[in-house]
Design an enzyme around this catalytic site. Sequence first.
Site, short mmCIF file in Angstrom:
data_model
loop_
_atom_site.label_atom_id
_atom_site.label_comp_id
_atom_site.label_asym_id
_atom_site.label_seq_id
_atom_site.Cartn_x
_atom_site.Cartn_y
_atom_site.Cartn_z
N ASP A 1 0.83 -1.21 0.00
CA ASP A 1 0.00 0.00 0.00
C ASP A 1 0.86 1.26 0.00
O ASP A 1 2.00 1.26 0.47
CB ASP A 1 -0.92 -0.02 1.23
N GLY A 2 0.28 2.33 -0.54
CA GLY A 2 0.94 3.63 -0.50
C GLY A 2 1.47 4.12 -1.84
O GLY A 2 2.15 5.15 -1.91
N ARG B 1 0.06 7.73 -2.67
CA ARG B 1 0.67 8.81 -1.87
C ARG B 1 2.14 9.01 -2.22
O ARG B 1 2.65 10.11 -2.20
CB ARG B 1 0.48 8.50 -0.37
N HIS C 1 1.91 3.33 -9.11
CA HIS C 1 1.64 1.91 -9.36
C HIS C 1 2.77 1.28 -10.19
O HIS C 1 3.17 0.14 -9.94
CB HIS C 1 0.30 1.73 -10.06
N SER D 1 -7.79 -5.53 -4.77
CA SER D 1 -8.82 -6.09 -3.90
C SER D 1 -10.19 -6.08 -4.58
O SER D 1 -10.40 -5.37 -5.58
CB SER D 1 -8.89 -5.29 -2.59
N GLU E 1 -12.56 -4.62 -3.54
CA GLU E 1 -13.09 -3.26 -3.36
C GLU E 1 -12.41 -2.25 -4.29
O GLU E 1 -12.92 -1.14 -4.48
CB GLU E 1 -12.88 -2.79 -1.90
N ASN E 2 -11.28 -2.60 -4.87
CA ASN E 2 -10.54 -1.64 -5.70
C ASN E 2 -11.27 -1.30 -7.01
O ASN E 2 -10.92 -0.33 -7.68
CB ASN E 2 -9.11 -2.12 -5.98
N ARG F 1 -12.51 2.34 -7.63
CA ARG F 1 -11.66 3.46 -8.06
C ARG F 1 -12.09 3.94 -9.45
O ARG F 1 -12.91 3.29 -10.09
CB ARG F 1 -10.21 3.01 -8.05
N ARG G 1 2.24 -4.70 6.12
CA ARG G 1 1.50 -3.70 5.33
C ARG G 1 2.31 -2.41 5.33
O ARG G 1 2.63 -1.87 6.39
CB ARG G 1 0.11 -3.43 5.91
N GLU H 1 1.80 -12.95 12.54
CA GLU H 1 2.41 -11.81 13.23
C GLU H 1 2.25 -10.60 12.31
O GLU H 1 2.47 -10.69 11.10
CB GLU H 1 3.90 -12.08 13.48
C1 IPE Z 1 -5.38 -2.59 0.14
O1 IPE Z 1 -5.14 -1.24 -0.06
C2 IPE Z 1 -5.44 -3.30 -1.18
C3 IPE Z 1 -4.18 -3.40 -1.92
C4 IPE Z 1 -3.03 -2.93 -1.55
C5 IPE Z 1 -4.28 -4.08 -3.17
P1 IPE Z 1 -6.29 -0.15 -0.23
O2 IPE Z 1 -5.61 1.14 -0.43
O3 IPE Z 1 -7.27 -0.58 -1.23
O4 IPE Z 1 -7.00 -0.20 1.21
P2 IPE Z 1 -7.81 0.92 1.97
O5 IPE Z 1 -8.81 1.48 1.00
O6 IPE Z 1 -6.83 1.95 2.43
O7 IPE Z 1 -8.42 0.21 3.13
C1 IPE Z 2 -1.80 0.26 -3.32
O1 IPE Z 2 -1.57 1.63 -3.39
C2 IPE Z 2 -2.08 -0.33 -4.67
C3 IPE Z 2 -3.47 -0.76 -4.86
C4 IPE Z 2 -4.44 -0.69 -4.00
C5 IPE Z 2 -3.80 -1.30 -6.16
P1 IPE Z 2 -2.75 2.68 -3.32
O2 IPE Z 2 -3.19 2.98 -4.71
O3 IPE Z 2 -3.82 2.24 -2.41
O4 IPE Z 2 -1.99 3.93 -2.73
P2 IPE Z 2 -2.52 4.92 -1.61
O5 IPE Z 2 -2.89 4.06 -0.44
O6 IPE Z 2 -3.67 5.64 -2.18
O7 IPE Z 2 -1.36 5.80 -1.31
MG MG Z 3 -4.15 2.44 -0.42
#
Ligand code: IPE
Ligand code: IPE
Ligand code: MG
Length: 239
Positions: A20-21, A24, A37, A65, A67-68, A71, A188, A207
């Site tokens: 994640d991240g 940002r 990405h 995910s 849920e993604n 987007r 994470r 863990e």
């Molecule tokens: C979790 O990250 C899913 C992946 C990294 C693929 P998200 O960015 O989708 O999770 P939330 O929305 O912060 O919970």
């Molecule tokens: C994780 O990074 C990648 C996926 C969820 C596909 P994010 O796209 O969620 O990045 P942030 O959390 O918005 O920074």
């Molecule tokens: Mg994210």
Amino acid sequence: MKNNNVDFSRLPAHIAITMDGNGRWAKRRFLARQAGHAAGAQNLRKISEQMNTDGFKILTVYAFSTENWKRSDDEVAYLMNLMRDYINQYIEDSKKNNIRINVIGDKSRLDTDLRESIEYLKRLTLNNNGMTLNLAINYGGRDEITRAAKHAATLAATGAINPESIDEKLISSYLDTAEFPDPDLHIRTGGDIRISNFMLWQFAYSELFYIKKFWPDFSYNDLLEIVADFQKRDRRFGS
Ligand code: IPE
Ligand code: IPE
Ligand code: MG
């Protein structure tokens, strides 16, 4: 890679990472989320290869995910193309690479060509004896458990199994991760302390390591430091 804090003779069998991240990370550089990405995918490539070289056995990464899909269409399309490229690159490199690639999640919602590439790559690398890299694509922990429950119900309804025989072991065997042990640790990146529907069943005794760095900045040495920390933890499993 050398890291004297890690005992390489007793590495954890299975590591799960929520990458994640990316968004940002890009924003901080005044770039589009997409650039984050792309950098994230490159980082996965690098880290998984270093892990394979050092003898790690199973890595499961959360790539997309259930849920993604919420987007923007642009971002979803970009992520799908990135996964397509990633898979196709592996198909090209499969001869000089002994990593086995597997995908967990519900593939039925993916485009046909992507699904076919995934199946092809899985077959192509099935006998690779290095690390197994599980890519979680359109993966949701609840969705996975629901599919397993549906499978058990279907078998019970047709008389193939006795409802009384449904136990944890049987449900585990219907999950996408059936052939793998539960992750020993979940990492994470990105600073948020939540599971976001990742391996809900499998994390029962994992863990947890939640760290601030954004995924594209996370290094192999960061991973080794976490493994060293993990090796000091006392896992009691309720005993
Ligand atoms: C979790 O990250 C899913 C992946 C990294 C693929 P998200 O960015 O989708 O999770 P939330 O929305 O912060 O919970
Ligand atoms: C994780 O990074 C990648 C996926 C969820 C596909 P994010 O796209 O969620 O990045 P942030 O959390 O918005 O920074
Ligand atoms: Mg994210």
